[in-house]
Design a protein around this motif. Sequence first.
Motif, PDB file in Angstrom:
ATOM      1  N   ALA A 142      15.971   5.558 -27.946  1.00  0.00           N
ATOM      2  CA  ALA A 142      15.371   5.167 -26.463  1.00  0.00           C
ATOM      3  C   ALA A 142      14.207   5.699 -26.175  1.00  0.00           C
ATOM      4  N   VAL A 143      14.083   7.127 -26.327  1.00  0.00           N
ATOM      5  CA  VAL A 143      12.948   7.569 -25.797  1.00  0.00           C
ATOM      6  C   VAL A 143      11.600   7.246 -26.803  1.00  0.00           C
ATOM      7  N   GLU A 144      12.091   7.219 -28.060  1.00  0.00           N
ATOM      8  CA  GLU A 144      10.612   6.933 -29.093  1.00  0.00           C
ATOM      9  C   GLU A 144      10.518   5.651 -28.626  1.00  0.00           C
ATOM     10  N   SER A 145      11.193   4.564 -28.399  1.00  0.00           N
ATOM     11  CA  SER A 145      10.810   3.328 -28.218  1.00  0.00           C
ATOM     12  C   SER A 145      10.375   2.754 -26.673  1.00  0.00           C
ATOM     13  N   SER A 146      10.527   3.769 -25.859  1.00  0.00           N
ATOM     14  CA  SER A 146       9.916   3.544 -24.462  1.00  0.00           C
ATOM     15  C   SER A 146       8.342   3.464 -24.341  1.00  0.00           C
ATOM     16  N   PRO A 147       7.799   2.702 -23.846  1.00  0.00           N
ATOM     17  CA  PRO A 147       6.504   2.290 -23.692  1.00  0.00           C
ATOM     18  C   PRO A 147       5.957   3.611 -22.640  1.00  0.00           C
ATOM     19  N   LYS A 148       4.866   3.529 -22.953  1.00  0.00           N
ATOM     20  CA  LYS A 148       4.014   4.732 -22.024  1.00  0.00           C
ATOM     21  C   LYS A 148       4.076   4.403 -20.716  1.00  0.00           C
ATOM     22  N   SER A 150       2.663   3.792 -17.054  1.00  0.00           N
ATOM     23  CA  SER A 150       1.224   3.610 -16.327  1.00  0.00           C
ATOM     24  C   SER A 150       1.131   4.706 -15.258  1.00  0.00           C
ATOM     25  N   ILE A 151       0.073   5.016 -14.600  1.00  0.00           N
ATOM     26  CA  ILE A 151      -0.211   5.681 -13.513  1.00  0.00           C
ATOM     27  C   ILE A 151       0.646   5.261 -12.282  1.00  0.00           C
ATOM     28  N   PHE A 152       0.911   3.927 -12.232  1.00  0.00           N
ATOM     29  CA  PHE A 152       1.591   3.371 -11.164  1.00  0.00           C
ATOM     30  C   PHE A 152       2.957   3.583 -11.473  1.00  0.00           C
ATOM     31  N   ASP A 153       3.534   3.790 -12.656  1.00  0.00           N
ATOM     32  CA  ASP A 153       5.017   3.826 -12.978  1.00  0.00           C
ATOM     33  C   ASP A 153       5.238   5.147 -12.749  1.00  0.00           C
ATOM     34  N   ASN A 154       4.281   6.345 -12.817  1.00  0.00           N
ATOM     35  CA  ASN A 154       4.722   7.660 -12.483  1.00  0.00           C
ATOM     36  C   ASN A 154       4.605   7.629 -11.116  1.00  0.00           C
ATOM     37  N   ILE A 155       3.653   7.214 -10.129  1.00  0.00           N
ATOM     38  CA  ILE A 155       3.356   7.459  -8.621  1.00  0.00           C
ATOM     39  C   ILE A 155       4.818   6.821  -8.070  1.00  0.00           C
ATOM     40  N   LEU A 156       5.033   5.671  -8.514  1.00  0.00           N
ATOM     41  CA  LEU A 156       6.216   4.759  -8.008  1.00  0.00           C
ATOM     42  C   LEU A 156       7.488   5.650  -8.265  1.00  0.00           C
ATOM     43  N   ALA A 157       7.668   6.052  -9.493  1.00  0.00           N
ATOM     44  CA  ALA A 157       8.968   6.944  -9.577  1.00  0.00           C
ATOM     45  C   ALA A 157       8.960   8.188  -8.803  1.00  0.00           C
ATOM     46  N   SER A 158       7.999   8.914  -8.900  1.00  0.00           N
ATOM     47  CA  SER A 158       7.951  10.129  -8.028  1.00  0.00           C
ATOM     48  C   SER A 158       7.895   9.844  -6.350  1.00  0.00           C
ATOM     49  N   VAL A 159       7.408   8.828  -5.903  1.00  0.00           N
ATOM     50  CA  VAL A 159       7.544   8.411  -4.471  1.00  0.00           C
ATOM     51  C   VAL A 159       8.905   8.017  -4.043  1.00  0.00           C
ATOM     52  N   ASN A 160       9.556   7.513  -5.176  1.00  0.00           N
ATOM     53  CA  ASN A 160      10.785   7.002  -4.601  1.00  0.00           C
ATOM     54  C   ASN A 160      11.707   8.266  -4.711  1.00  0.00           C
ATOM     55  N   ASN A 161      11.703   9.133  -5.508  1.00  0.00           N
ATOM     56  CA  ASN A 161      12.362  10.588  -5.371  1.00  0.00           C
ATOM     57  C   ASN A 161      12.124  11.124  -4.160  1.00  0.00           C
ATOM     58  N   TYR A 162      10.869  11.190  -3.857  1.00  0.00           N
ATOM     59  CA  TYR A 162      10.553  11.956  -2.599  1.00  0.00           C
ATOM     60  C   TYR A 162      10.699  11.315  -1.408  1.00  0.00           C
ATOM     61  N   ILE A 163      10.939  10.121  -1.417  1.00  0.00           N
ATOM     62  CA  ILE A 163      11.464   9.245  -0.107  1.00  0.00           C
ATOM     63  C   ILE A 163      12.781   9.616   0.066  1.00  0.00           C
ATOM     64  N   ILE A 164      13.729   9.573  -1.160  1.00  0.00           N
ATOM     65  CA  ILE A 164      14.909   9.975  -0.908  1.00  0.00           C
ATOM     66  C   ILE A 164      15.465  11.024  -0.192  1.00  0.00           C
ATOM     67  N   THR A 165      14.508  12.096  -1.061  1.00  0.00           N
ATOM     68  CA  THR A 165      14.841  13.659  -0.540  1.00  0.00           C
ATOM     69  C   THR A 165      14.382  13.835   0.684  1.00  0.00           C
ATOM     70  N   GLY A 166      12.841  13.386   1.132  1.00  0.00           N
ATOM     71  CA  GLY A 166      12.467  13.649   2.452  1.00  0.00           C
ATOM     72  C   GLY A 166      13.081  12.967   3.454  1.00  0.00           C
ATOM     73  N   THR A 167      13.857  11.899   3.171  1.00  0.00           N
ATOM     74  CA  THR A 167      14.468  11.013   4.484  1.00  0.00           C
ATOM     75  C   THR A 167      15.817  12.011   4.700  1.00  0.00           C
ATOM     76  N   ILE A 168      16.490  12.148   3.558  1.00  0.00           N
ATOM     77  CA  ILE A 168      17.577  13.147   3.799  1.00  0.00           C
ATOM     78  C   ILE A 168      17.462  14.281   4.424  1.00  0.00           C
ATOM     79  N   LEU A 169      16.558  15.182   4.023  1.00  0.00           N
ATOM     80  CA  LEU A 169      16.191  16.214   4.759  1.00  0.00           C
ATOM     81  C   LEU A 169      15.762  16.256   6.175  1.00  0.00           C
ATOM     82  N   GLY A 170      14.777  15.037   6.057  1.00  0.00           N
ATOM     83  CA  GLY A 170      13.999  14.805   7.479  1.00  0.00           C
ATOM     84  C   GLY A 170      15.013  14.366   8.555  1.00  0.00           C
ATOM     85  N   LEU A 171      16.203  13.653   8.271  1.00  0.00           N
ATOM     86  CA  LEU A 171      17.199  13.870   9.135  1.00  0.00           C
ATOM     87  C   LEU A 171      17.832  14.976   9.873  1.00  0.00           C
TER      88      LEU A 171
END
Length: 187
Positions: A142-148, A150-171
């Motif tokens: 699965a790892v070897e066959s996954s495509p590279k 994109s910059i948007f994939d990386n940013i979107l995944a990271s933003v998603n993680n930080y939205i969840i964490t930041g919102t929970i801590l922000g509460l």
Amino acid sequence: MNKTGFWGDALRDGAILGVVMALSRVLESYLLVDLEFSLDRMSVIVFVEMIAATVAFVWLLHRFTKRRAMAAPMEEGFPYGSGLIYAFTISVLTGVIVGFASYLFIEVVGYQNYVDGYVGRIDQMGAMMPGSEALIDDLVEAVESSPKPSIFDNILASVNNYIITGTILGLIIARMVRREPQIFNKE
């Protein structure tokens, strides 16, 4: 509030928090794909680093939100919603910076080198778990066959993680730093 306003403060604080978390992410990624470190040594370093990064994230998010609350005029106060929105905003900005740094790391190392290092770590872990060869083989495939990503994939995944964490801590943080308006100042 102050001369820079909401967006000036949010951009500054999000950039600071983003750089700290980006350095953490790059270190974790480097240790994951650099097979010169033994699995035991890498695990200890990453464990300690993750604890330090978590403490830094919580402390900086609280510190920045509290500083924003203290800058609010006494007659306006700093309502719960303002604290939550501020923590959320700087968390999103942090996610953008971390996602961009993650993308740059993969570009500098090379995607194939990154995948090879990741697969090497999976193989090391698989050697410690007898009887899991089929699972490890599926994971490697699965790892070897996954495509590279994109910059948007990386940013979107990271933003998603930080939205969840930041919102929970922000509460929680917004509750801690809120201030009621002082309409009748005793001075």
